[in-house]
Design a protein around this motif. Structure first.
Motif, mmCIF file in Angstrom:
data_model
loop_
_atom_site.group_PDB
_atom_site.id
_atom_site.type_symbol
_atom_site.label_atom_id
_atom_site.label_comp_id
_atom_site.label_asym_id
_atom_site.label_seq_id
_atom_site.Cartn_x
_atom_site.Cartn_y
_atom_site.Cartn_z
ATOM 1 N N ALA A 141 0.832 -1.197 0.000
ATOM 2 C CA ALA A 141 0.000 0.000 0.000
ATOM 3 C C ALA A 141 0.872 1.254 0.000
ATOM 4 O O ALA A 141 1.904 1.303 0.654
ATOM 5 N N LYS A 142 0.448 2.247 -0.759
ATOM 6 C CA LYS A 142 1.101 3.550 -0.756
ATOM 7 C C LYS A 142 0.393 4.437 0.270
ATOM 8 O O LYS A 142 -0.829 4.493 0.314
ATOM 9 N N ASN A 143 1.168 5.114 1.082
ATOM 10 C CA ASN A 143 0.603 5.951 2.134
ATOM 11 C C ASN A 143 0.576 7.418 1.727
ATOM 12 O O ASN A 143 1.505 7.917 1.089
ATOM 13 N N LEU A 144 -0.490 8.106 2.134
ATOM 14 C CA LEU A 144 -0.635 9.540 1.898
ATOM 15 C C LEU A 144 -0.748 10.249 3.247
ATOM 16 O O LEU A 144 -1.687 10.006 4.009
ATOM 17 N N GLU A 145 0.212 11.085 3.543
ATOM 18 C CA GLU A 145 0.182 11.852 4.790
ATOM 19 C C GLU A 145 -0.815 13.007 4.647
ATOM 20 O O GLU A 145 -0.737 13.793 3.707
ATOM 21 N N THR A 146 -1.749 13.097 5.579
ATOM 22 C CA THR A 146 -2.755 14.157 5.557
ATOM 23 C C THR A 146 -2.717 14.912 6.876
ATOM 24 O O THR A 146 -2.906 14.327 7.948
ATOM 25 N N GLU A 147 -2.452 16.202 6.799
ATOM 26 C CA GLU A 147 -2.402 17.046 7.993
ATOM 27 C C GLU A 147 -3.736 17.780 8.136
ATOM 28 O O GLU A 147 -4.222 18.395 7.176
ATOM 29 N N ILE A 148 -4.334 17.699 9.318
ATOM 30 C CA ILE A 148 -5.618 18.368 9.552
ATOM 31 C C ILE A 148 -5.549 19.204 10.826
ATOM 32 O O ILE A 148 -4.787 18.900 11.754
ATOM 33 N N LYS A 149 -6.364 20.266 10.857
ATOM 34 C CA LYS A 149 -6.499 21.112 12.038
ATOM 35 C C LYS A 149 -7.981 21.338 12.295
ATOM 36 O O LYS A 149 -8.730 21.682 11.378
ATOM 37 N N LEU A 150 -8.380 21.132 13.551
ATOM 38 C CA LEU A 150 -9.787 21.196 13.930
ATOM 39 C C LEU A 150 -9.967 22.086 15.153
ATOM 40 O O LEU A 150 -9.034 22.282 15.939
ATOM 41 N N LEU A 151 -11.201 22.561 15.313
ATOM 42 C CA LEU A 151 -11.535 23.380 16.478
ATOM 43 C C LEU A 151 -12.898 22.957 16.992
ATOM 44 O O LEU A 151 -13.865 22.852 16.231
ATOM 45 N N GLY A 152 -12.979 22.678 18.304
ATOM 46 C CA GLY A 152 -14.249 22.287 18.906
ATOM 47 C C GLY A 152 -14.038 21.829 20.330
ATOM 48 O O GLY A 152 -12.903 21.754 20.818
ATOM 49 N N ASN A 153 -15.124 21.503 21.017
ATOM 50 C CA ASN A 153 -14.982 21.098 22.410
ATOM 51 C C ASN A 153 -14.560 19.634 22.531
ATOM 52 O O ASN A 153 -14.483 18.901 21.544
ATOM 53 N N TYR A 154 -14.325 19.209 23.757
ATOM 54 C CA TYR A 154 -13.734 17.900 24.030
ATOM 55 C C TYR A 154 -14.589 16.751 23.497
ATOM 56 O O TYR A 154 -14.089 15.848 22.827
ATOM 57 N N GLU A 155 -15.889 16.759 23.796
ATOM 58 C CA GLU A 155 -16.770 15.671 23.379
ATOM 59 C C GLU A 155 -16.848 15.570 21.863
ATOM 60 O O GLU A 155 -16.868 14.472 21.291
ATOM 61 N N LYS A 156 -16.862 16.712 21.197
ATOM 62 C CA LYS A 156 -16.937 16.707 19.734
ATOM 63 C C LYS A 156 -15.643 16.181 19.115
ATOM 64 O O LYS A 156 -15.670 15.471 18.105
ATOM 65 N N VAL A 157 -14.520 16.530 19.723
ATOM 66 C CA VAL A 157 -13.233 16.015 19.247
ATOM 67 C C VAL A 157 -13.185 14.499 19.406
ATOM 68 O O VAL A 157 -12.745 13.771 18.510
ATOM 69 N N LYS A 158 -13.657 14.013 20.549
ATOM 70 C CA LYS A 158 -13.664 12.568 20.793
ATOM 71 C C LYS A 158 -14.563 11.847 19.788
ATOM 72 O O LYS A 158 -14.199 10.785 19.264
ATOM 73 N N ASN A 159 -15.731 12.422 19.495
ATOM 74 C CA ASN A 159 -16.637 11.816 18.516
ATOM 75 C C ASN A 159 -16.004 11.778 17.127
ATOM 76 O O ASN A 159 -16.186 10.814 16.368
ATOM 77 N N PHE A 160 -15.263 12.830 16.796
ATOM 78 C CA PHE A 160 -14.589 12.872 15.494
ATOM 79 C C PHE A 160 -13.553 11.756 15.385
ATOM 80 O O PHE A 160 -13.471 11.063 14.360
ATOM 81 N N LEU A 161 -12.757 11.559 16.426
ATOM 82 C CA LEU A 161 -11.718 10.531 16.403
ATOM 83 C C LEU A 161 -12.328 9.129 16.317
ATOM 84 O O LEU A 161 -11.795 8.253 15.635
ATOM 85 N N ILE A 162 -13.445 8.923 16.998
ATOM 86 C CA ILE A 162 -14.132 7.630 16.923
ATOM 87 C C ILE A 162 -14.657 7.390 15.509
ATOM 88 O O ILE A 162 -14.522 6.295 14.949
ATOM 89 N N SER A 163 -15.248 8.425 14.913
ATOM 90 C CA SER A 163 -15.773 8.306 13.548
ATOM 91 C C SER A 163 -14.655 8.082 12.543
ATOM 92 O O SER A 163 -14.821 7.337 11.570
#
Length: 255
Positions: A141-163
């Motif tokens: 497999a070829k890997n693609l590095e993707t850099e992201i920046k997000l803003l939000g509260n703790y619960e929303k960040v946790k939900n994003f990581l789970i998704s």
């Protein structure tokens, strides 16, 4: 008379010796005699039988793949092309559904090649053999590095990581940095500033040729589908779930 009687066996011995001297070098001369050529023929017959068996296995596997019900799931999990727009769209969709602001997403060039099956899938496979035990000539497999920046509260960040963990496309979360956000007045608020590095994968089809047709991957004519179950199980996984027995703050970023 006795001399004649003794002469006959002597002539027989001489005739046999001459015959052996003429015939045996053709039978075996250490290189291309009848004996050596016969051994080579037997060896080639064994190779031919092995190739015929692997050719049958290849045809059987091809037929099974063509009629495989979950084929689209595999192609979605690790596509054959980069599909950068799909990556950005998926990240935007996850951020939006989680209530986060995705204000930066950058896909870099291809990084190193790795095995198609990731460690987390291997642990969920439950098969007799490790899923990472693939042939040396199998595509990586070829890997693609993707850099992201997000803003939000703790619960929303946790939900994003789970998704993100349950996304239809294979990905691996690399670096993750979370800081408390400061508002325009320079005061810390309840929002978190997230910087993360995510690897997405893709690989192109490898045509069968004389370099890989004899590979050990074609020793079996049965399609291994344990990886499909592993992908389905991953959709229900949650590496960020806190056990009931664990004690501490529900939000570690609050004072």
């Amino acid at each position: 008379m006795k001399a004649k009687i003794l002469l006959i066996p002597l002539l027989i011995v001489i005739a046999v010796s001459v015959f052996i001297g003429l015939v045996y070098p053709q039978y075996s001369n250490g290189a291309n005699g009848i004996k050596e050529n016969y051994a080579k023929l037997k060896n080639e017959q064994i190779k031919l039988a092995d190739l015929q068996k692997k050719n049958k296995n290849i045809n059987d596997l091809s037929t099974q793949i063509a009629s495989f019900a979950d084929k689209s799931l595999l192609y979605s999990f690790i596509p054959q092309n980069i599909k950068e727009e799909e990556i950005i769209s998926s990240l935007n969709g996850l951020a939006s559904s989680s209530g986060l602001l995705l204000f930066e997403a950058t896909i870099s060039s291809q990084s190193k090649s790795e095995n198609i099956i990731s460690d987390d899938l291997e642990m969920n496979a439950g098969g007799e053999l490790p899923l990472t035990e693939v042939s040396k000539t199998a595509p990586k497999a070829k890997n693609l590095e993707t850099e992201i920046k997000l803003l939000g509260n703790y619960e929303k960040v946790k939900n994003f990581l789970i998704s993100l963990e349950r996304l239809n496309r294979n990905n691996n979360l690399g670096q993750l940095k979370i800081d408390r956000n400061k508002n325009e007045a320079g005061v810390l608020d309840d929002n978190l500033l997230v910087s993360a590095s995510v690897e997405f994968n893709f690989f192109k089809k490898m045509p069968i040729n004389n370099m890989n047709a004899g590979d050990s991957i074609f020793l079996n004519n049965k399609l291994e589908t344990a990886v499909v179950d592993a992908i389905k199980n991953q959709k229900n996984s949650n590496s960020f779930q806190v056990n009931v027995e664990q004690k501490g703050k529900s939000n570690i970023f609050l004072p």
